[in-house]
Write a protein that holds these residues in place. Structure first.
Motif, mmCIF file in Angstrom:
data_model
loop_
_atom_site.group_PDB
_atom_site.id
_atom_site.type_symbol
_atom_site.label_atom_id
_atom_site.label_comp_id
_atom_site.label_asym_id
_atom_site.label_seq_id
_atom_site.Cartn_x
_atom_site.Cartn_y
_atom_site.Cartn_z
ATOM 1 N N THR A 12 23.704 31.460 13.743
ATOM 2 C CA THR A 12 22.523 31.303 13.038
ATOM 3 C C THR A 12 21.715 30.456 14.074
ATOM 4 O O THR A 12 21.932 29.861 14.879
ATOM 5 C CB THR A 12 22.788 30.572 11.777
ATOM 6 O OG1 THR A 12 23.414 29.246 12.113
ATOM 7 C CG2 THR A 12 23.707 31.372 10.745
ATOM 8 N N ARG A 47 13.059 24.249 10.897
ATOM 9 C CA ARG A 47 12.832 25.820 11.172
ATOM 10 C C ARG A 47 12.748 26.341 12.544
ATOM 11 O O ARG A 47 12.702 25.392 13.256
ATOM 12 C CB ARG A 47 11.426 26.404 10.598
ATOM 13 C CG ARG A 47 10.172 25.630 11.401
ATOM 14 C CD ARG A 47 8.854 26.160 10.753
ATOM 15 N NE ARG A 47 7.751 25.492 11.532
ATOM 16 C CZ ARG A 47 7.230 24.116 11.130
ATOM 17 N NH1 ARG A 47 7.531 23.667 10.182
ATOM 18 N NH2 ARG A 47 6.300 24.053 12.046
ATOM 19 N N LYS A 86 7.071 34.318 15.007
ATOM 20 C CA LYS A 86 7.894 34.413 13.678
ATOM 21 C C LYS A 86 8.211 32.896 13.304
ATOM 22 O O LYS A 86 8.595 32.224 14.246
ATOM 23 C CB LYS A 86 8.854 35.226 13.576
ATOM 24 C CG LYS A 86 8.645 36.734 14.046
ATOM 25 C CD LYS A 86 7.720 37.351 12.884
ATOM 26 C CE LYS A 86 7.217 38.941 13.107
ATOM 27 N NZ LYS A 86 6.426 39.455 12.247
ATOM 28 N N GLU A 114 11.367 31.281 11.298
ATOM 29 C CA GLU A 114 12.545 31.559 10.582
ATOM 30 C C GLU A 114 13.355 30.332 10.105
ATOM 31 O O GLU A 114 13.253 29.252 10.699
ATOM 32 C CB GLU A 114 13.559 32.386 11.725
ATOM 33 C CG GLU A 114 13.044 33.923 12.194
ATOM 34 C CD GLU A 114 12.662 34.920 11.348
ATOM 35 O OE1 GLU A 114 13.205 34.803 10.162
ATOM 36 O OE2 GLU A 114 12.150 35.696 11.670
ATOM 37 N N TYR A 128 18.445 32.772 9.816
ATOM 38 C CA TYR A 128 18.066 33.682 11.146
ATOM 39 C C TYR A 128 19.212 33.724 12.050
ATOM 40 O O TYR A 128 19.850 32.698 12.309
ATOM 41 C CB TYR A 128 16.839 33.096 11.363
ATOM 42 C CG TYR A 128 16.537 33.877 13.033
ATOM 43 C CD1 TYR A 128 15.988 35.354 12.705
ATOM 44 C CD2 TYR A 128 16.511 33.511 13.987
ATOM 45 C CE1 TYR A 128 15.625 36.113 13.765
ATOM 46 C CE2 TYR A 128 16.325 34.350 15.161
ATOM 47 C CZ TYR A 128 15.635 35.582 15.002
ATOM 48 O OH TYR A 128 15.442 36.333 15.956
ATOM 49 N N ASP A 175 15.939 35.840 22.925
ATOM 50 C CA ASP A 175 14.684 35.316 22.027
ATOM 51 C C ASP A 175 14.489 34.089 22.673
ATOM 52 O O ASP A 175 14.970 33.139 23.345
ATOM 53 C CB ASP A 175 15.391 34.536 20.724
ATOM 54 C CG ASP A 175 15.522 35.858 19.592
ATOM 55 O OD1 ASP A 175 15.052 36.854 19.674
ATOM 56 O OD2 ASP A 175 16.351 35.579 18.472
#
Length: 365
Positions: A302, A320, A345, A347, A351, A357
């Motif tokens: 996560t 976040r 984005k 998240e 997430y 990423d």
């Protein structure tokens, strides 16, 4: 997160040569057994062409790749589980690693002696398998003896652990490594506490001569056949060739040498990526003018857990994660362009981070 792989194999199969290629450390590589008495440890950078692309876009002050630790563990011999050939010390070194790179000699060379007198990679594999299994059997039998004293209590957890230990003992006695057993998540949690060696994932590395580096040979074929039921990967590398590559000074020289052999890249690059895959790992990036950096995490992490790899405070005070996909960022060319295109984005804690990423974490401690 640190990744530690142990290189194992019988004496004179090419372990130290491979280690030198990976780490550029100066482990002694000689034509006699036990030339590596203490485990050599080297930290290597993980090759990732995406870092160069990000560097060209961001133009940071520095670029930091992720790393892997390689341990060259001295050659095991028959009887290692009973202490032969300094076996206890070496087996303890294996126990501390996350994965095992098992080097098998798959080449003929009359000038390099074989500890057992002939080239037979499957026999070599089985010698080491047996020694590791015997060591695990010793550990499991000790645990069963300990549990026997409290079994009468009727505690369900103890009964379950004893049942699992008996199952593992039976498999080991049949010459099976524990990683071949089908264990559920709860059982794996129990097994992990035992620090057993044959639970570790294994990558079989066939060390071949120059003529076999691209297509393999008869020895590689029999190795593949022998391990087909193990769910293990088999890689073909010429350690001597890899050593020659590391001696070349420029990128162009290395590429020319690889082209002559019909290879796209050095074998060690494939080895490192395979080790990543073996341990179910992936990479995410942080990008800024100060630094572009790669971070290693497990698949399924996560966002808060991924943030903890940078610093535990990032997880504790996680607010976040700001996320851009590598392909979007490199195609559009900037963070602002990603925002304008709706590819930036925000998240939360649930997430699941994906490979590649580009992340920026907001936190408050």
């Amino acid at each position: 997160m640190a990744l530690k792989c142990g290189i194992v194999g019988l004496p004179n199969v090419g372990k130290s040569t491979l280690f030198n290629c990976l780490s550029n450390a100066k482990a002694q590589s000689a034509n006699f057994p036990f030339c590596t008495i203490e485990p050599n440890v080297g930290t290597i950078t993980v090759p990732d062409p995406r870092l160069e692309v990000l560097e060209n876009i961001v133009n940071p002050e520095r670029v930091v790749p992720t790393t892997m630790e390689i341990v060259d563990i001295a050659g095991l011999v028959k009887g290692a589980s009973k202490g032969e050939g300094l076996g206890n010390q070496f087996l303890a070194n294996i126990r501390e690693t996350d994965a095992i790179i098992h080097v098998l000699r798959c080449f003929d060379d009359g000038n390099i002696i074989h500890v057992d007198g002939s080239v037979n990679p499957v026999r070599d594999k089985e010698i080491i398998d047996i020694e590791l299994q015997l060591k695990d059997l010793e550990s499991v039998e000790k645990r069963i003896s300990t549990l026997a004293r409290v079994l009468k209590s009727g505690d369900k957890e103890i009964l379950k652990e004893n049942e699992l230990c008996q199952r593992i003992k039976e498999a080991l006695e049949q010459g099976k490594s524990i990683r071949t057993l089908k264990l559920d998540e709860k059982e794996m949690e129990i097994v992990d506490k035992f620090q057993l060696i044959t639970t570790k994932p294994v990558l079989y590395l066939c060390n071949v001569d120059e003529s076999s580096v691209k297509t393999g040979n008869k020895y590689v074929d029999i190795v593949r056949e022998a391990v087909k039921d193990e769910n293990a990967e088999v890689l073909v590398i010429g350690a001597k060739i890899e050593a020659d590559i590391t001696e070349l000074e420029t990128y162009d020289e290395r590429q020319m040498f690889l082209e002559e052999l019909g290879l796209d890249e050095p074998g060690v690059n494939r080895l490192i990526r395979s080790a990543y895959s073996l341990l179910n790992l992936q990479t995410y990036f942080t990008c800024g003018v100060k630094e572009v950096r790669a971070w290693t995490i497990g698949k399924g992490f996560t966002a808060p857990k991924a943030a903890a790899v940078i610093h535990t405070d990032f997880e504790k005070g996680f607010i976040r994660a700001e996320v851009m996909k590598y392909n979007d960022f490199t195609t559009l060319g900037s963070e602002n362009a990603c925002k304008d295109a709706g590819k930036f984005k925000v998240e939360g804690k649930e997430y699941i981070v994906e490979d590649g990423d580009i992340l920026h974490f907001r936190f408050n401690v």
